[in-house]
Design an enzyme around this catalytic site. Structure first.
Site, PDB file in Angstrom:
ATOM      1  N   ASP A  50       0.828  -1.192   0.000  1.00 38.19           N
ATOM      2  CA  ASP A  50       0.000   0.000   0.000  1.00 38.19           C
ATOM      3  C   ASP A  50       0.873   1.257   0.000  1.00 38.19           C
ATOM      4  OD1 ASP A  50      -2.852   1.055   0.605  1.00 38.19           O
ATOM      5  OD2 ASP A  50      -1.614   2.071   2.097  1.00 38.19           O
ATOM      6  N   GLU A 101       1.978  -0.405  -5.008  1.00 43.74           N
ATOM      7  CA  GLU A 101       0.904   0.506  -5.378  1.00 43.74           C
ATOM      8  C   GLU A 101       1.473   1.894  -5.655  1.00 43.74           C
ATOM      9  OE1 GLU A 101      -3.074   2.731  -4.112  1.00 43.74           O
ATOM     10  OE2 GLU A 101      -1.139   2.923  -3.134  1.00 43.74           O
TER      11      GLU A 101
HETATM   12  C1  LM2 Z   1      -3.967   3.491  -0.298  1.00 43.95           C
HETATM   13  N1  LM2 Z   1      -3.086   3.298  -1.168  1.00 43.95           N
HETATM   14  O1  LM2 Z   1      -2.020   4.035  -1.276  1.00 43.95           O
HETATM   15  C2  LM2 Z   1      -5.200   2.690  -0.206  1.00 43.95           C
HETATM   16  O2  LM2 Z   1      -5.376   1.890  -1.365  1.00 43.95           O
HETATM   17  C3  LM2 Z   1      -6.329   3.643   0.031  1.00 43.95           C
HETATM   18  O3  LM2 Z   1      -7.552   2.960   0.016  1.00 43.95           O
HETATM   19  C4  LM2 Z   1      -6.096   4.316   1.380  1.00 43.95           C
HETATM   20  O4  LM2 Z   1      -7.072   5.330   1.627  1.00 43.95           O
HETATM   21  C5  LM2 Z   1      -4.751   5.034   1.415  1.00 43.95           C
HETATM   22  N2  LM2 Z   1      -3.768   4.524   0.534  1.00 43.95           N
HETATM   23  C6  LM2 Z   1      -4.180   4.947   2.809  1.00 43.95           C
HETATM   24  O5  LM2 Z   1      -3.798   3.629   3.114  1.00 43.95           O
HETATM   25  C7  LM2 Z   1      -8.205   4.903   2.352  1.00 43.95           C
HETATM   26  C8  LM2 Z   1      -9.373   5.834   2.057  1.00 43.95           C
HETATM   27  C9  LM2 Z   1      -9.157   7.179   2.741  1.00 43.95           C
HETATM   28  C10 LM2 Z   1      -8.953   6.959   4.241  1.00 43.95           C
HETATM   29  C11 LM2 Z   1      -7.679   6.134   4.382  1.00 43.95           C
HETATM   30  C12 LM2 Z   1      -7.307   5.855   5.832  1.00 43.95           C
HETATM   31  O6  LM2 Z   1      -9.478   6.026   0.649  1.00 43.95           O
HETATM   32  O7  LM2 Z   1     -10.357   7.963   2.544  1.00 43.95           O
HETATM   33  O8  LM2 Z   1      -8.820   8.208   4.886  1.00 43.95           O
HETATM   34  O9  LM2 Z   1      -7.896   4.851   3.736  1.00 43.95           O
HETATM   35  O10 LM2 Z   1      -8.308   5.133   6.488  1.00 43.95           O
HETATM   36  C13 LM2 Z   1      -9.689   8.446   5.987  1.00 43.95           C
HETATM   37  C14 LM2 Z   1     -10.627   9.634   5.741  1.00 43.95           C
HETATM   38  C15 LM2 Z   1      -9.795  10.899   5.540  1.00 43.95           C
HETATM   39  C16 LM2 Z   1      -8.901  11.125   6.765  1.00 43.95           C
HETATM   40  C17 LM2 Z   1      -8.061   9.863   7.014  1.00 43.95           C
HETATM   41  C18 LM2 Z   1      -7.214   9.987   8.287  1.00 43.95           C
HETATM   42  O11 LM2 Z   1     -11.399   9.372   4.569  1.00 43.95           O
HETATM   43  O12 LM2 Z   1     -10.683  12.000   5.384  1.00 43.95           O
HETATM   44  O13 LM2 Z   1      -8.019  12.215   6.480  1.00 43.95           O
HETATM   45  O14 LM2 Z   1      -8.915   8.727   7.164  1.00 43.95           O
HETATM   46  O15 LM2 Z   1      -7.982  10.166   9.433  1.00 43.95           O
HETATM   47  C19 LM2 Z   1      -8.192  13.397   7.238  1.00 43.95           C
END
Ligand code: LM2
Ligand code: CA
Length: 517
Positions: free
Chosen positions: A240, A271
């Site tokens: 990741d 990735e």
């Molecule tokens: C990836 N690849 O580089 C993953 O495939 C992707 O799905 C991940 O994002 C990202 N990197 C981090 O591993 C997902 C999702 C985000 C989410 C993060 C963390 O797409 O929206 O972020 O996982 O759980 C969320 C909130 C965001 C916030 C963050 C931290 O949506 O608004 O940022 O948590 O609290 C302030």
């Protein structure tokens, strides 16, 4: 940005270009001489004809992955399965801001809290049992590994651990994370400019505490975790956010990895989203792992398959030369898919809501043979944050492919037939390409197999050169040969390899030399 800091960034960029090559040599040296291991995740404990197809069972719990390996993946000839991030992670206890409506969004797992394997998908014992069961079924297990960061919110994990942004009991403390000012040059401490090398590597990705992956102690903790998984029988990793770790640290980490239980180097797929310049591009990561994710490939597939009928600019005919010939990395350097958990949501790819078009695109990928093909199966969603089906505490419940809540593309006959096709044709080259300039295409794989795909809303009949010898063949997308009889559609190939075939709307017709009746 001052002149000084921008020239520092330029110097660092040059260093990073040189380092991967040195690192690759070191990696081979450290593992002894002899012929290099195959880059593709070829299965040793595999059944006949099994090659490299992987299923990606995103956020299926461990017991459901195990049943799928035994009931579907093994028998269908899948060689591997990618499973979700298995380490303990954030468990939210309350909703965030006003627009936030899902207590346990799927992305909780991307905020690891420790490397103990108590997760939304099950216990450590269930994980180990799953790996054992899958391997017994001839299916190797690949794990989504989050090595760039820890959490960005919350204070409690699925395993019941307490933590804060920079404090993870017995694992990491503040000295193990990049800090604003010291390491990260952006004003906010987050990545503001995705073209800026220092920011991409040393600032926080969406507010996630960013590990000092250049620090020996951090590398040791990560290697200990990944080697534990390898010890449990895991064959490789989807790394990741690899772009945010950087080539040098990735190679150093890989150098610390043990060989798998099969005696191979672990398969490592990185990735790296496209669009970044120079060392931040996917191409620049092809020397740092086994492969990079096909994140540009799924965009090309979407553009070819989805543009019709919404606008008539793209078409299947544009897929002629797809792969290295359309600007993508070399086939043996790509882990390819029609979508993954990010791109099914962000508009870069087709998704299950595209129905027959999505199945057809999977058939194309398996038939065409660019990259190590992966078939994505996950859960249905309405909003981008939706949780997979789970209990009130967020633990994912068993996959039920007969329920609308789950989407089991891996088990669809139209897809499993093409897994068998893929295994049969192996590395035979694409030949006899034919297209009508629009949404009807056909090609053979050498003289081992032939496929036609129709993305139009009406059936089309044409006469094709199949590259196969005369005979009657069973279409693998609709049936199988059992006791000399075909349970699906049959196709007659005349002397000289010509066949008149009707390809139904939004469907494929495909057969190999082995499908003769
Ligand atoms: C990836 N690849 O580089 C993953 O495939 C992707 O799905 C991940 O994002 C990202 N990197 C981090 O591993 C997902 C999702 C985000 C989410 C993060 C963390 O797409 O929206 O972020 O996982 O759980 C969320 C909130 C965001 C916030 C963050 C931290 O949506 O608004 O940022 O948590 O609290 C302030
Ligand atoms: Ca980083």
């Amino acid at each position: 940005m001052s002149v000084r800091s921008s020239s520092f960034a330029a110097l660092a960029a040059v260093a990073a270009i040189a380092l991967p090559m040195a690192g690759v040599v070191a990696l081979n040296d450290s593992l002894g001489s002899g012929p290099p291991d195959p880059v593709r995740p070829v299965t040793a404990a595999a059944g006949p004809g099994r090659t490299d197809v992987m299923a990606n069972l995103f956020e299926w719990n461990w017991t459901s992955v195990a049943s799928e390996c035994t009931g579907v993946l093994g028998p269908a000839g899948y060689a591997g399965v990618q499973v979700s991030q298995p380490a303990d992670s954030l468990k939210r206890t309350e909703l965030g801001n006003g627009s936030d409506t899902v207590l346990h969004p799927w992305w909780e797992i991307y905020q690891p809290v420790s490397y103990e394997l108590t997760s939304r998908m099950g216990t450590e014992a269930e994980f180990r049992a799953m790996v054992k069961t899958c391997r017994k079924a001839g299916v190797k297990v690949y794990v989504d590994a989050v090595v760039n960061h820890m959490t960005g919110q919350g204070s409690l994990s699925y395993g019941g651990r307490k933590y804060s942004h920079f404090e993870y009991d017995g694992l990491y403390d503040a000295a193990d994370f990049h800090q604003k000012g010291t390491d990260c040059p952006s004003a906010s401490g987050g990545i503001e400019d995705y073209n800026n090398l220092q920011q991409v590597r040393k600032c926080e990705l969406v507010g996630l505490a960013d590990l000092r992956t250049e620090k020996p102690e951090v590398r040791d903790q990560l290697a200990k975790y990944l080697n534990k998984l390898i010890g449990y029988g895991v064959s490789g990793f989807r790394v990741d956010a690899a772009k945010h770790v950087g080539q040098e640290d990735l190679i150093a980490l890989e150098n610390k990895l043990n060989r798998t239980v099969d005696g191979d180097r672990p398969y490592v797929a990185l990735e790296v989203f496209g669009g970044g310049p120079g060392v931040l591009s996917p191409q620049a990561f092809t020397g740092a792992g086994s492969a990079v994710l096909g994140l540009d490939a799924d965009i090309q597939i979407k553009n070819a398959f989805k543009s019709y009928p919404a606008d008539a600019t793209g078409s299947l005919a544009t897929l002629k030369g797809f792969g290295a010939g359309s600007g993508l990395v070399a086939s043996d350097k790509a882990l390819t898919f029609v979508q993954n958990h990010d791109t099914e949501r962000n508009g870069d790819a087709l998704n299950y809501k595209d129905g027959a078009t999505n199945i057809l695109a999977n058939q194309f990928l398996l038939g065409y043979g660019y990259g190590t093909p992966q078939v994505y199966s996950s859960f249905a969603w309405d909003t981008a944050d939706d949780s997979p089906p789970s209990d009130k505490d967020g633990f994912v419940t068993d996959t039920d492919c007969s329920s609308k809540a789950w989407v089991c593309v891996d088990a669809d006959q139209a897809v499993t037939g093409m897994v068998a096709f893929h295994n049969h044709v192996g590395g035979a080259p694409v030949r006899n390409w034919w297209d009508d300039g629009g949404n009807l295409i056909a090609f053979s794989r050498g003289s081992a197999g032939w496929i036609a795909l129709n993305n139009d809303k009406t059936a089309h009949t044409a006469t094709f050169s199949t590259g196969l010898s005369a005979g009657t063949y069973c279409d693998v997308t609709t049936g199988k040969v059992a006791k000399g009889k075909c349970s699906g559609t049959t196709v007659k190939v005349a002397a000289g390899g010509k066949a008149q075939v009707t390809v139904p709307a939004k469907a494929a017709v495909a057969f190999t030399k082995a499908d003769r009746v």
